[in-house]
Write a protein that holds these residues in place. Structure first.
Motif, PDB file in Angstrom:
ATOM      1  N   GLU A 206      34.020  45.097  50.256  1.00 46.53           N
ATOM      2  CA  GLU A 206      35.439  45.258  49.891  1.00 46.53           C
ATOM      3  C   GLU A 206      35.510  46.176  48.676  1.00 46.53           C
ATOM      4  O   GLU A 206      34.735  46.027  47.725  1.00 46.53           O
ATOM      5  CB  GLU A 206      36.086  43.904  49.594  1.00 46.53           C
ATOM      6  N   LYS A 228      31.146  43.646  46.600  1.00 44.04           N
ATOM      7  CA  LYS A 228      32.594  43.637  46.376  1.00 44.04           C
ATOM      8  C   LYS A 228      32.890  44.452  45.118  1.00 44.04           C
ATOM      9  O   LYS A 228      32.279  44.227  44.063  1.00 44.04           O
ATOM     10  CB  LYS A 228      33.091  42.202  46.180  1.00 44.04           C
TER      11      LYS A 228
ATOM     12  N   TYR C 183      36.741  35.876  44.803  1.00 45.21           N
ATOM     13  CA  TYR C 183      35.775  35.373  45.774  1.00 45.21           C
ATOM     14  C   TYR C 183      35.263  34.022  45.290  1.00 45.21           C
ATOM     15  O   TYR C 183      35.207  33.775  44.092  1.00 45.21           O
ATOM     16  CB  TYR C 183      34.586  36.337  45.920  1.00 45.21           C
ATOM     17  N   THR C 185      31.765  32.085  45.538  1.00 47.87           N
ATOM     18  CA  THR C 185      30.402  32.383  45.966  1.00 47.87           C
ATOM     19  C   THR C 185      29.616  31.099  46.166  1.00 47.87           C
ATOM     20  O   THR C 185      29.554  30.266  45.280  1.00 47.87           O
ATOM     21  CB  THR C 185      29.707  33.274  44.920  1.00 47.87           C
ATOM     22  N   HIS C 190      29.844  35.650  49.415  1.00 51.22           N
ATOM     23  CA  HIS C 190      31.115  35.788  48.705  1.00 51.22           C
ATOM     24  C   HIS C 190      32.274  35.586  49.681  1.00 51.22           C
ATOM     25  O   HIS C 190      32.582  36.465  50.479  1.00 51.22           O
ATOM     26  CB  HIS C 190      31.239  37.178  48.077  1.00 51.22           C
ATOM     27  N   GLU C 191      32.870  34.420  49.631  1.00 50.33           N
ATOM     28  CA  GLU C 191      34.030  34.113  50.487  1.00 50.33           C
ATOM     29  C   GLU C 191      35.281  34.670  49.819  1.00 50.33           C
ATOM     30  O   GLU C 191      35.575  34.353  48.661  1.00 50.33           O
ATOM     31  CB  GLU C 191      34.143  32.586  50.618  1.00 50.33           C
ATOM     32  N   LYS C 192      35.993  35.503  50.543  1.00 48.68           N
ATOM     33  CA  LYS C 192      37.209  36.096  49.969  1.00 48.68           C
ATOM     34  C   LYS C 192      38.302  35.039  49.807  1.00 48.68           C
ATOM     35  O   LYS C 192      38.586  34.290  50.737  1.00 48.68           O
ATOM     36  CB  LYS C 192      37.713  37.217  50.890  1.00 48.68           C
TER      37      LYS C 192
END
Lengths: 337, 337, 337
Positions: A206, A228, C183, C185, C190-192
């Motif tokens: 991203e 990111k 995010y 983590t 890394h979860e948005k």
């Protein structure tokens, strides 16, 4: 949309404290919550707001914190919040469409279920994978390829011959594949070095708004998988960023430097050219990296060093005043004798 | 395209070591070279890659470095690389065209062999010189003039009444001629000062991506001939940048300051308003210039001073620990007596 | 247009020194003035140019400064200059128009006397107040509302659901309402965090070029009334900026931090996340704010502290050399005994 606390708890793998059939209709900030919502306590700084929050329930990681409130116990309240936000997301998926005001060159290959908004310009030889969305007035240069499910905001410029992976998100007004800053100077004349390389953006990257990622002089500038990037970040030519890195706003890295995997850079950090920063480096804000770093440590300062050394050095400055006083007393004593 | 080493050597004014009729088809990076290419050794940091490079030949500045490899001896290997890259450039020149989806006001004057891509908006009174290329979705404001052979990337915004010279390159998403940041504050009210001046970009300037160059309040903001500007650079109103300067990414200069000729600024440097920086100043990264500098020297730090003074000051901090130890021993000695 | 000094003096509430019927046709810089213009002396740095300026008159705040020159005495010469510039402004107001090459979704509501330039893309549900001007190739996302008399430059990206007040000016290539950098983590993943909030820009705000203002995760990112933002500024998600602040170029503020009213930040300042900066803080350039600040003071340094403490600390470093000499003399003395 309304969900019961029980349904939410199931979704986030948590345990309800209070009435499982209380219904909520969204997620809110703890200090500005509205009734009928769930909030979360992810940062102890905000625990002072818990008592008076108007939210009906709170994600916490320990039942005792709730102190009589309803809530859901989870291992990671922020993650539970993120998952619940997704559940309630107000971003409705529209049916894919290619706007008649988008400008597509003749020989482009567009996958299934692709959206291209008005004013986007897609040049010769571009390949766009399934389910991509290209924002209004975004420009994609010749022979650039996008994988599946990429999400490009408006007014982005991606230059020729770049490779964008799957599930890549790019925010508005970002430039990818512009020429690097390369000159050979002789007798006060700056001869431009042609920038003939490309940019490779790997899967699940991203990239924020108003960033600039330069193409390589030769070879490629690479942003590794799942890295990111925040807003206003500069990535120079031939830089390689590893996997899973976090580059916060204002980060700037000079030509040919390489960052390992899972590195985190706080805001406004700079990296000099031709360096290597090892895996799992964590770098404090405003640091300036002037030598290669082994990695696996926390670094700070300019020039950047291990944070414990940086902190010691800062503490030394605090001692100067005391040193002076001690010394002056000693000299006074001396003089008396 | 293939060329023999002999042909390349002739082009760069060098001398072949090895077989002159070996053919190569491009230029590569020393550490990632492919067979059939030539590479270069411009920075001693990379000499460790020479032994195992897969390139067929190497530009070097001394025969002895080659150590049995083929190569071309030149006075400046990086310059030779740049010239050879240009020879092999994959950027084919297309026939010029004005896209039917470009939006041209009625009274614009367009030179010969001009390309204007789709979505570009050219407003009233604009003059565009011969051989210019205007990227997709770039906007050029009223009465702005471009000289010959300018190359504008996509999504650039150039505002009204600006003057762009010949051979100017501007990269994507850059803003030129936006209002400067000027207010008069009285009783907590910020009165906007009209920004009525212009921007003048002289010949052979290159400006990176996502830069912002403000128009003058009165008069002009000037970027001098052959100055090269990296990405994400801020140039405030009424700034004058001299000739042949290099402004690296993240550079920001405040209103009315003036930079002399042939100055180099490393990344993330800031310059306060109303200062003068003399010719041939070299300023280290992250420096903050708070007073005028005479020029002709290397400067560093915040506030910026001559780098030797900056380094001395930094070294002093290193001595504090030792000073403390010495002093404590002395006090201990004292007490014993 | 020509005006007499008397007419100008009346407009700026000043008093003529010299001939009231001298006519002038514009405002110029003191060091580059042309005959037939008025200039101003707002900064003592420029008083050296007064003697030789070619301007016919000078705004000053004290008659004695004029030293025989003609001029107008006012309480604030810079304000008088701003008002006079407006009088002479060469920016003619065109009749409003909606260009046929602008792209408007079906259900948008456009007020009276609105201009929308070519290539602008206005999406579903957008509301645009009276007298707004939307620049070429600017994109406004779904359901975003603009108040009256907003002035948007070209190539701006404003995302969905944002609220822009009255008299807001936004310069080119700026992004408003892009996703924040959020995010969670877990195990290197890394979860948005969905960014579901909005941006609120209050009345009379001005935002420079190439800025990025992120939408909130939940709730809103807020730019308070009459705050002025320079170029290349980063505002993260959930930040709240108070009223009347001045944020100079390169300013970057991290998530959820809050700035009070009437704060001034010089260039390249950074603010860490989750902090509060109190009303009327003035922060020196390149400072890094790492802890909340009470406000009402001048701050400097990294970490930022009150400027008097910062300056003391810097002065301490200057003493180290002298301390060392004193100590060495003392030790020498000791040894003699």
């Amino acid at each position: 949309m309304k969900l019961t606390l029980g349904e939410v708890a199931k979704h986030v793998d948590g345990e309800v404290v209070g009435e499982s059939d209380t219904t909520i209709s969204g997620v809110s900030e703890i200090q500005n919550a509205s009734p009928g919502t769930i909030t979360f306590l992810g940062n102890p700084l905000y625990s002072k707001y818990l008592k008076d929050t108007k939210a009906d329930a709170v994600f916490v990681d320990e039942a005792s914190i709730l102190n009589g409130k309803s809530g859901i116990i989870v291992s990671n309240p922020q993650l539970a919040m993120a998952k619940t936000l997704t559940l309630f997301s107000n971003k409705k998926l529209k049916d894919p469409y290619i706007d008649s005001k988008a400008v597509l060159a003749k020989n482009v290959r567009i996958g299934k279920a692709v959206t291209i908004e008005a004013g986007a310009v897609i040049k010769d030889g571009v390949i766009i994978g399934d389910k991509c969305k290209i924002g209004a007035n975004t420009v994609i240069g010749e022979n650039t390829t996008l994988g599946k499910s990429c999400l490009l905001s408006p007014n982005i410029s991606i230059h020729d011959n770049c490779t964008i992976g799957n599930n890549v998100i790019v925010h508005s007004n970002t430039s990818i594949g512009c020429d690097g800053f390369g000159y050979v100077t002789e007798n006060d004349f700056h001869e431009k070095i042609p920038q003939e390389g490309i940019v490779i953006i790997e899967d699940n990257v991203e990239i924020g708004s108003n960033c600039a990622i330069d193409r390589a002089t030769i070879g490629s500038t690479v942003i590794g998988e799942m890295t990111k990037i925040d807003n206003l970040v500069h990535i120079a030519h031939n830089v390689k960023i590893g996997k899973g890195c976090l580059l916060t706003a204002g980060f700037a890295i000079a030509g040919s430097s390489e960052i390992g995997n899972y590195c985190t850079f706080a805001g406004q950090v700079g990296v000099a050219p031709h360096l290597k920063v090892g895996d799992r480096s964590i770098v404090a804000s405003k640091s300036g990296i002037t030598k290669s770093l082994k990695g696996g440590k926390v670094y700070a300062g300019f020039p950047a060093r291990e944070i414990k050394d940086h902190n010691k050095r800062q503490a030394l400055i605090n001692q100067i005043g005391r040193l002076r006083k001690k010394l002056d007393m000693l000299i006074k004593d001396q003089t008396k004798h």
